[in-house]
Design a protein around this motif. Structure first.
Motif, PDB file in Angstrom:
ATOM      1  N   ARG A 190       0.867  -1.308  -0.022  1.00  0.00           N
ATOM      2  CA  ARG A 190       0.137   0.020   0.013  1.00  0.00           C
ATOM      3  C   ARG A 190       0.846   1.088   0.063  1.00  0.00           C
ATOM      4  N   THR A 239       2.396   1.644  -3.685  1.00  0.00           N
ATOM      5  CA  THR A 239       1.255   2.311  -4.448  1.00  0.00           C
ATOM      6  C   THR A 239       1.045   3.690  -3.999  1.00  0.00           C
ATOM      7  N   MET A 240       0.736   4.149  -2.832  1.00  0.00           N
ATOM      8  CA  MET A 240       0.776   5.637  -2.389  1.00  0.00           C
ATOM      9  C   MET A 240       2.054   6.359  -2.918  1.00  0.00           C
ATOM     10  N   LYS A 298       3.920   5.560  -5.561  1.00  0.00           N
ATOM     11  CA  LYS A 298       3.930   5.817  -7.104  1.00  0.00           C
ATOM     12  C   LYS A 298       3.044   6.642  -7.473  1.00  0.00           C
ATOM     13  N   SER A 299       1.809   6.829  -6.741  1.00  0.00           N
ATOM     14  CA  SER A 299       0.584   7.950  -7.150  1.00  0.00           C
ATOM     15  C   SER A 299       1.075   9.015  -6.793  1.00  0.00           C
ATOM     16  N   ALA A 300       1.928   9.146  -5.850  1.00  0.00           N
ATOM     17  CA  ALA A 300       2.562  10.715  -5.477  1.00  0.00           C
ATOM     18  C   ALA A 300       3.740  11.104  -6.404  1.00  0.00           C
ATOM     19  N   GLY A 301       4.052  10.320  -7.204  1.00  0.00           N
ATOM     20  CA  GLY A 301       5.060  10.499  -8.347  1.00  0.00           C
ATOM     21  C   GLY A 301       6.486  10.291  -8.069  1.00  0.00           C
ATOM     22  N   SER A 348       9.510   7.502  -7.745  1.00  0.00           N
ATOM     23  CA  SER A 348      10.198   6.390  -8.649  1.00  0.00           C
ATOM     24  C   SER A 348      10.228   5.032  -7.736  1.00  0.00           C
TER      25      SER A 348
END
Length: 77
Positions: free
Chosen positions: A50, A53-54, A56-59, A61
């Motif tokens: 989780r 995933t968070m 990655k969604s925040a940008g 790498s």
């Protein structure tokens, strides 16, 4: 402690087994054993996924996320 196999982790997290193997290969997550040919993970790997995933969604790498995990583990030493 109950361990989950890679299929269970994929089902619960929505992340493909190939991605889980990749994350393991680059050190983001770690399996603890094998049951036959299937990797076994501790249940807390779901929290790690989780967070990945968070991130990655925040940008961030994967390399940056790995760096954050490594810094967090140094705090507990």
């Amino acid at each position: 402690m109950k361990f989950l196999d890679i299929g269970e982790i994929a089902e619960k997290s929505g992340i493909k087994p190939s991605a889980l193997r990749y994350y393991e290969g680059i050190g983001l997550i770690a399996s603890v054993s094998r049951h036959g040919l299937r990797r076994q993970f501790p249940a807390d790997v779901l929290l790690q996924l989780r967070l990945i995933t968070m991130g990655k969604s925040a940008g961030f790498s994967l390399q940056e996320i790995a760096g954050m995990f490594n810094k967090l583990s140094l705090i507990h030493i």
